[in-house]
Scaffold this motif. Structure first.
Motif, PDB file in Angstrom:
ATOM      1  N   THR A 188       0.832  -1.201   0.000  1.00 48.36           N
ATOM      2  CA  THR A 188       0.000   0.000   0.000  1.00 48.36           C
ATOM      3  C   THR A 188       0.868   1.252   0.000  1.00 48.36           C
ATOM      4  OG1 THR A 188      -1.803  -1.146   1.123  1.00 48.36           O
ATOM      5  CG2 THR A 188      -1.798   1.260   1.255  1.00 48.36           C
ATOM      6  N   ARG A 189       1.910   1.267   0.807  1.00 48.87           N
ATOM      7  CA  ARG A 189       2.820   2.433   0.840  1.00 48.87           C
ATOM      8  C   ARG A 189       3.436   2.685  -0.528  1.00 48.87           C
ATOM      9  NH1 ARG A 189       6.473   3.225   6.168  1.00 48.87           N
ATOM     10  NH2 ARG A 189       6.582   5.314   5.313  1.00 48.87           N
ATOM     11  N   LEU A 190       3.892   1.620  -1.172  1.00 50.30           N
ATOM     12  CA  LEU A 190       4.477   1.780  -2.506  1.00 50.30           C
ATOM     13  C   LEU A 190       3.433   2.267  -3.510  1.00 50.30           C
ATOM     14  CD1 LEU A 190       6.888  -1.262  -2.855  1.00 50.30           C
ATOM     15  CD2 LEU A 190       7.491   1.157  -2.908  1.00 50.30           C
ATOM     16  N   ALA A 191       2.237   1.705  -3.456  1.00 52.54           N
ATOM     17  CA  ALA A 191       1.172   2.133  -4.378  1.00 52.54           C
ATOM     18  C   ALA A 191       0.824   3.604  -4.142  1.00 52.54           C
ATOM     19  CB  ALA A 191      -0.056   1.243  -4.219  1.00 52.54           C
ATOM     20  N   GLU A 192       0.742   4.014  -2.896  1.00 49.35           N
ATOM     21  CA  GLU A 192       0.447   5.412  -2.586  1.00 49.35           C
ATOM     22  C   GLU A 192       1.558   6.341  -3.053  1.00 49.35           C
ATOM     23  OE1 GLU A 192      -2.440   4.766   1.317  1.00 49.35           O
ATOM     24  OE2 GLU A 192      -0.318   5.161   1.643  1.00 49.35           O
ATOM     25  N   ALA A 193       2.782   5.833  -3.124  1.00 51.03           N
ATOM     26  CA  ALA A 193       3.921   6.629  -3.589  1.00 51.03           C
ATOM     27  C   ALA A 193       4.008   6.656  -5.115  1.00 51.03           C
ATOM     28  CB  ALA A 193       5.221   6.090  -2.995  1.00 51.03           C
ATOM     29  N   GLY A 194       3.181   5.852  -5.782  1.00 51.62           N
ATOM     30  CA  GLY A 194       3.145   5.879  -7.235  1.00 51.62           C
ATOM     31  C   GLY A 194       3.530   4.594  -7.938  1.00 51.62           C
ATOM     32  N   ALA A 195       3.906   3.563  -7.194  1.00 48.18           N
ATOM     33  CA  ALA A 195       4.286   2.290  -7.810  1.00 48.18           C
ATOM     34  C   ALA A 195       3.057   1.509  -8.249  1.00 48.18           C
ATOM     35  CB  ALA A 195       5.103   1.452  -6.829  1.00 48.18           C
ATOM     36  N   CYS A 196       3.243   0.646  -9.225  1.00 44.68           N
ATOM     37  CA  CYS A 196       2.210  -0.296  -9.660  1.00 44.68           C
ATOM     38  C   CYS A 196       2.553  -1.654  -9.043  1.00 44.68           C
ATOM     39  CB  CYS A 196       2.199  -0.401 -11.181  1.00 44.68           C
ATOM     40  SG  CYS A 196       1.161  -1.740 -11.805  1.00 44.68           S
ATOM     41  N   ILE A 197       1.640  -2.210  -8.290  1.00 46.81           N
ATOM     42  CA  ILE A 197       1.842  -3.531  -7.701  1.00 46.81           C
ATOM     43  C   ILE A 197       1.149  -4.543  -8.616  1.00 46.81           C
ATOM     44  CG2 ILE A 197       1.534  -4.994  -5.665  1.00 46.81           C
ATOM     45  CD1 ILE A 197       3.258  -2.453  -5.179  1.00 46.81           C
ATOM     46  N   MET A 198       1.929  -5.464  -9.171  1.00 47.54           N
ATOM     47  CA  MET A 198       1.411  -6.434 -10.131  1.00 47.54           C
ATOM     48  C   MET A 198       1.827  -7.837  -9.696  1.00 47.54           C
ATOM     49  SD  MET A 198       2.144  -6.711 -14.223  1.00 47.54           S
ATOM     50  CE  MET A 198       1.134  -5.348 -14.747  1.00 47.54           C
ATOM     51  N   PRO A 199       1.032  -8.475  -8.840  1.00 53.12           N
ATOM     52  CA  PRO A 199       1.410  -9.817  -8.389  1.00 53.12           C
ATOM     53  C   PRO A 199       1.595 -10.781  -9.560  1.00 53.12           C
ATOM     54  CG  PRO A 199      -0.413  -8.972  -7.097  1.00 53.12           C
ATOM     55  CD  PRO A 199      -0.219  -8.019  -8.250  1.00 53.12           C
ATOM     56  N   ALA A 200       2.482 -11.728  -9.384  1.00 51.59           N
ATOM     57  CA  ALA A 200       2.749 -12.737 -10.418  1.00 51.59           C
ATOM     58  C   ALA A 200       1.566 -13.694 -10.484  1.00 51.59           C
ATOM     59  CB  ALA A 200       4.046 -13.471 -10.105  1.00 51.59           C
ATOM     60  N   SER A 201       0.510 -13.240 -11.143  1.00 52.80           N
ATOM     61  CA  SER A 201      -0.741 -14.002 -11.245  1.00 52.80           C
ATOM     62  C   SER A 201      -1.175 -14.082 -12.701  1.00 52.80           C
ATOM     63  CB  SER A 201      -1.839 -13.320 -10.424  1.00 52.80           C
ATOM     64  OG  SER A 201      -1.465 -13.175  -9.088  1.00 52.80           O
ATOM     65  N   PRO A 202      -0.630 -15.023 -13.451  1.00 52.31           N
ATOM     66  CA  PRO A 202      -1.005 -15.108 -14.864  1.00 52.31           C
ATOM     67  C   PRO A 202      -2.458 -15.530 -15.038  1.00 52.31           C
ATOM     68  CG  PRO A 202       0.313 -17.009 -14.237  1.00 52.31           C
ATOM     69  CD  PRO A 202       0.304 -16.071 -13.057  1.00 52.31           C
ATOM     70  N   GLY A 203      -3.037 -15.100 -16.144  1.00 51.17           N
ATOM     71  CA  GLY A 203      -4.391 -15.520 -16.483  1.00 51.17           C
ATOM     72  C   GLY A 203      -4.376 -16.891 -17.144  1.00 51.17           C
ATOM     73  N   PHE A 204      -5.564 -17.436 -17.309  1.00 54.46           N
ATOM     74  CA  PHE A 204      -5.681 -18.767 -17.915  1.00 54.46           C
ATOM     75  C   PHE A 204      -6.651 -18.791 -19.084  1.00 54.46           C
ATOM     76  CE2 PHE A 204      -3.931 -19.471 -13.772  1.00 54.46           C
ATOM     77  CZ  PHE A 204      -3.004 -20.478 -13.978  1.00 54.46           C
ATOM     78  N   TYR A 205      -7.222 -17.627 -19.451  1.00 55.23           N
ATOM     79  CA  TYR A 205      -8.196 -17.605 -20.541  1.00 55.23           C
ATOM     80  C   TYR A 205      -7.578 -17.932 -21.892  1.00 55.23           C
ATOM     81  CZ  TYR A 205      -6.490 -12.762 -20.942  1.00 55.23           C
ATOM     82  OH  TYR A 205      -5.703 -11.651 -21.039  1.00 55.23           O
ATOM     83  N   HIS A 206      -6.273 -17.864 -22.000  1.00 52.93           N
ATOM     84  CA  HIS A 206      -5.616 -18.219 -23.256  1.00 52.93           C
ATOM     85  C   HIS A 206      -5.296 -19.713 -23.332  1.00 52.93           C
ATOM     86  CE1 HIS A 206      -2.405 -17.377 -20.404  1.00 52.93           C
ATOM     87  NE2 HIS A 206      -1.514 -17.901 -21.212  1.00 52.93           N
TER      88      HIS A 206
END
Length: 189
Positions: A137-155
């Motif tokens: 949350t602190r990083l996101a509030e400072a401007g970072a994008c948090i992108m967990p390593a969660s690949p999709g499966f629709y492909h």
């Protein structure tokens, strides 16, 4: 004078170094100038999980020692188009969230935030406890994008590389870099 895109990539000791390695290779193949910082544990995990040593990685990026705070990427005057920390350990995430700049990786992340450049953090941990979430949350509030390593499966992936490329493609999307690593929702292959 226009220059090519310039991206900084950090690989830490969290499991999932294949994500970082895949991204560095993709950036290289796309002609993006890539600066790489790998933590000591990141090197060990890269070797353990991928069988890849730093000599192999050096062919895809300019590698900087995590101990070298005099490196170009430690300064805001060195123009970059963003930074990706993938995978990001909770130790490194905590240092970045609290402004600790005692390593090149955490200092470079701090530079991204202070210069209002894109910082993408790809945490690879499960489950998260409250301190992990607060640091994100602190990083996101400072401007970072948090992108967990969660690949999709629709492909409908059939091989691990399809999952890895899905995440690398999503990261490239966030950086505004054109690629063909993933099948997009609603588009035919």
């Amino acid at each position: 004078m226009a220059r090519n895109k310039r991206i900084v990539v950090g690989i830490t000791g969290a499991s999932g170094s294949l994500y970082g390695y895949s991204l560095v290779r993709a950036l290289h193949q796309l002609g993006v100038e890539t600066h790489l910082i790998v933590t000591e544990m990141g090197e060990k995990v890269l070797q353990f999980e991928c069988g890849v040593g730093m000599e192999t990685v050096k062919q895809y990026a300019e590698v900087h020692s995590n101990k070298n705070l005099f490196a170009s990427v430690a300064s805001g005057s060195f123009l970059t188009d963003g930074m990706v920390v993938v995978p990001c350990s909770m130790n490194t995430l905590g240092a970045m969230a609290n402004g600790v700049g005692d390593t090149l990786l955490s200092r470079s992340a701090s530079v991204m935030l202070k210069e209002k450049r894109q910082l993408i953090v790809v945490p690879r941990e499960a489950p998260f406890h409250l301190i992990h979430l607060q640091n994100m949350t602190r990083l996101a509030e400072a401007g970072a994008c948090i992108m967990p390593a969660s690949p999709g499966f629709y492909h409908k992936p059939k091989e691990i590389w399809e999952l890895i490329n899905f995440m690398s493609g999503r990261i490239l999307d966030m950086l505004g870099i054109d690629h063909e690593l993933l099948q997009r929702w609603g588009e035919k292959a």
